[in-house]
Design a protein around this motif. Structure first.
Motif, short mmCIF file in Angstrom:
data_model
loop_
_atom_site.label_atom_id
_atom_site.label_comp_id
_atom_site.label_asym_id
_atom_site.label_seq_id
_atom_site.Cartn_x
_atom_site.Cartn_y
_atom_site.Cartn_z
N SER A 157 -1.35 -14.97 -9.31
CA SER A 157 -1.66 -14.69 -11.41
C SER A 157 -2.49 -13.01 -11.38
CB SER A 157 -2.96 -15.44 -11.78
OG SER A 157 -4.26 -15.57 -11.12
N SER A 158 -2.46 -12.09 -10.50
CA SER A 158 -3.22 -10.54 -10.61
C SER A 158 -1.79 -9.87 -10.70
CB SER A 158 -3.52 -10.61 -9.55
OG SER A 158 -2.76 -10.48 -8.25
N PRO A 159 -2.31 -8.79 -11.74
CA PRO A 159 -1.24 -8.12 -12.20
C PRO A 159 -0.50 -7.14 -10.64
CG PRO A 159 -2.62 -7.34 -12.35
CD PRO A 159 -3.37 -8.97 -12.36
N ASP A 160 0.52 -5.97 -10.83
CA ASP A 160 1.40 -5.87 -9.67
C ASP A 160 0.37 -4.78 -8.69
OD1 ASP A 160 2.46 -3.55 -7.88
OD2 ASP A 160 3.44 -2.37 -9.64
N PRO A 161 -0.30 -5.14 -7.62
CA PRO A 161 -1.36 -4.08 -7.44
C PRO A 161 -1.32 -2.66 -6.99
CG PRO A 161 -0.27 -5.69 -5.25
CD PRO A 161 -0.11 -5.26 -6.26
N ASP A 162 0.09 -2.16 -6.93
CA ASP A 162 0.57 -0.66 -7.13
C ASP A 162 0.11 0.41 -5.94
OD1 ASP A 162 1.20 1.18 -8.83
OD2 ASP A 162 -1.04 2.04 -8.89
N LEU A 163 0.98 -0.47 -4.77
CA LEU A 163 0.36 -0.02 -3.61
C LEU A 163 1.43 1.45 -3.31
CD1 LEU A 163 1.60 -3.14 -1.51
CD2 LEU A 163 -0.62 -2.56 -1.65
N ARG A 164 0.87 2.03 -2.93
CA ARG A 164 2.12 3.66 -2.70
C ARG A 164 2.86 3.12 -1.55
NH1 ARG A 164 1.17 8.23 -3.93
NH2 ARG A 164 2.59 10.09 -2.22
N LEU A 165 4.10 3.48 -2.32
CA LEU A 165 5.18 3.23 -1.90
C LEU A 165 5.63 3.76 0.12
CD1 LEU A 165 8.07 2.06 -3.95
CD2 LEU A 165 6.17 0.54 -3.24
N VAL A 166 4.86 4.24 0.46
CA VAL A 166 4.31 4.75 2.02
C VAL A 166 5.62 4.17 3.24
CG1 VAL A 166 3.07 6.49 3.42
CG2 VAL A 166 2.40 6.20 1.43
N ASP A 167 6.59 4.54 3.65
CA ASP A 167 6.88 4.53 4.99
C ASP A 167 7.38 3.18 4.87
OD1 ASP A 167 8.19 4.39 7.93
OD2 ASP A 167 5.97 3.06 8.64
N VAL A 168 8.35 2.93 3.46
CA VAL A 168 9.08 1.91 2.92
C VAL A 168 10.83 2.14 3.38
CG1 VAL A 168 9.99 0.73 0.83
CG2 VAL A 168 7.32 1.98 1.31
N ASP A 169 11.52 0.94 3.56
CA ASP A 169 12.84 0.88 3.86
C ASP A 169 13.42 0.78 2.87
OD1 ASP A 169 14.78 1.06 5.46
OD2 ASP A 169 15.02 -0.90 5.04
N ARG A 170 13.38 -0.45 2.00
CA ARG A 170 13.98 -0.77 0.40
C ARG A 170 13.06 -1.05 -0.94
NH1 ARG A 170 15.47 -3.58 4.54
NH2 ARG A 170 16.13 -6.03 3.87
N ILE A 171 13.21 -1.23 -1.47
CA ILE A 171 12.53 -2.44 -2.75
C ILE A 171 13.67 -3.55 -2.73
CG2 ILE A 171 11.60 -2.46 -4.52
CD1 ILE A 171 9.73 -1.09 -2.81
N GLU A 172 14.02 -4.94 -2.68
CA GLU A 172 15.03 -5.09 -3.28
C GLU A 172 14.54 -5.80 -4.59
OE1 GLU A 172 15.28 -8.71 0.11
OE2 GLU A 172 15.91 -7.17 1.45
N ILE A 173 15.36 -6.15 -5.64
CA ILE A 173 15.23 -7.02 -6.85
C ILE A 173 15.88 -7.86 -7.54
CG2 ILE A 173 14.77 -5.93 -9.82
CD1 ILE A 173 14.03 -3.41 -8.69
N LEU A 174 15.64 -9.32 -7.28
CA LEU A 174 16.18 -10.17 -7.29
C LEU A 174 16.17 -10.69 -8.74
CD1 LEU A 174 15.81 -10.07 -4.38
CD2 LEU A 174 16.79 -13.08 -3.94
N ARG A 175 16.80 -10.55 -9.66
CA ARG A 175 16.46 -11.07 -11.01
C ARG A 175 17.23 -12.18 -11.65
NH1 ARG A 175 20.18 -6.59 -10.34
NH2 ARG A 175 18.75 -4.80 -11.40
#
Length: 284
Positions: A157-175
């Protein structure tokens, strides 16, 4: 095929080089069909029953549709994006690289259609997909957009923890609703952060430093680093990354005689160990 094959006696098929035709002949009259998944894989499934319409009952002008079993389909097989009946976006390396100095999901949402963020500040943002989201003060009720780090859900139930996007391959957004594959809490959709996997063959590393300043405010910056270490080349590798960041503030508390009280600091790290048991992870 899901479950076991039924007990069938089929006609022998000789002198055919076309797999599709051979399978079609073998399954003729069995109420089964073969669907090609990829170049070397076929899926045997029941032929869907035709819909029948009953006579309209009193007070039911539209009538009632009678169908067979209700089948809910959810798959984690590799498929072409053009074949999926869903709205999906991938934000990869080049786009993430252009977000230097703005490395959170809030900044990714700003570059994607149909995705928004409340922009309440680090660790307080709510993600909207297609306008569906819960209140910023929803208490203990489950969020309507699920956030995932690889295959693990982060937050309930918490909001976005705001992780820093370090060493990330990709972001997937499924609507849209994703409950068949991701369960509850995905009525608005899913945002999945996929981290870079350890490389079994290559020693690699990197360090990045950045500075930030706000006019009539404070200064800040960040340091981040990554190390990929093959322990046994082609079999075992370790990948670790870490970061420390200070986001400058600009609000002064005159009552307590303190400056830049909205300064924010975040520290994080991640490590992954990859083991290719059968040697299948080695690149050709």
């Amino acid at each position: 095929m899901a479950g076991g094959l039924p007990d069938l006696v089929v006609k022998r098929v000789d002198h055919l080089t076309d797999v599709a035709e051979a399978v079609r002949r073998m399954l003729a009259g069995s109420r089964l069909r073969a669907v090609q998944v990829d170049a070397t894989t076929w899926r045997i499934e029941a032929i869907p029953a035709k819909r029948l319409r009953e006579p309209a009952r009193r007070g039911d002008a539209a009538g009632t549709l009678i169908t067979g079993d209700i089948v809910v389909i959810a798959s984690k097989r590799d498929e072409r994006l053009s074949d999926l009946p869903a709205s999906i976006s991938f934000v990869g390396g080049p786009t993430l690289g252009r977000l230097a100095g703005r490395r959170g999901l809030t900044d990714v949402m700003a570059t994607t259609d149909g995705a928004f963020s409340t922009n309440l500040g680090p660790g307080r943002d709510r993600i909207f997909l297609r306008g569906v989201a819960d209140s910023a003060f929803n208490g203990t009720s489950q969020s309507l957009v699920s956030l995932y780090l690889d295959d693990a859900r982060i937050g309930y139930s918490s909001p976005d923890p705001d992780l820093r996007l370090v060493d990330v391959d990709r972001i997937e957004i499924l609507r849209g609703p994703q409950g068949t594959l991701y369960g509850t809490g995905a009525l608005g959709g899913v945002v999945r952060v996929v981290t870079a996997a350890p490389d079994l063959d290559r020693l690699a590393g990197g360090v990045a430093v950045e500075g930030t300043g706000i006019n009539n405010g404070a200064v800040g910056g960040a340091v981040e680093g990554m190390l990929n270490l093959p322990i046994v080349i082609g079999t075992v590798a370790l990948r670790a990354s870490g970061w420390i960041e200070t986001m400058p503030g600009w609000i002064d508390d005159t009552g307590r005689d303190r400056r830049n009280v909205n300064r924010t600091r975040r520290v994080g790290g991640r490590a992954a160990l990859r083991w290719s048991i059968g040697g299948g992870g080695r690149r050709p």
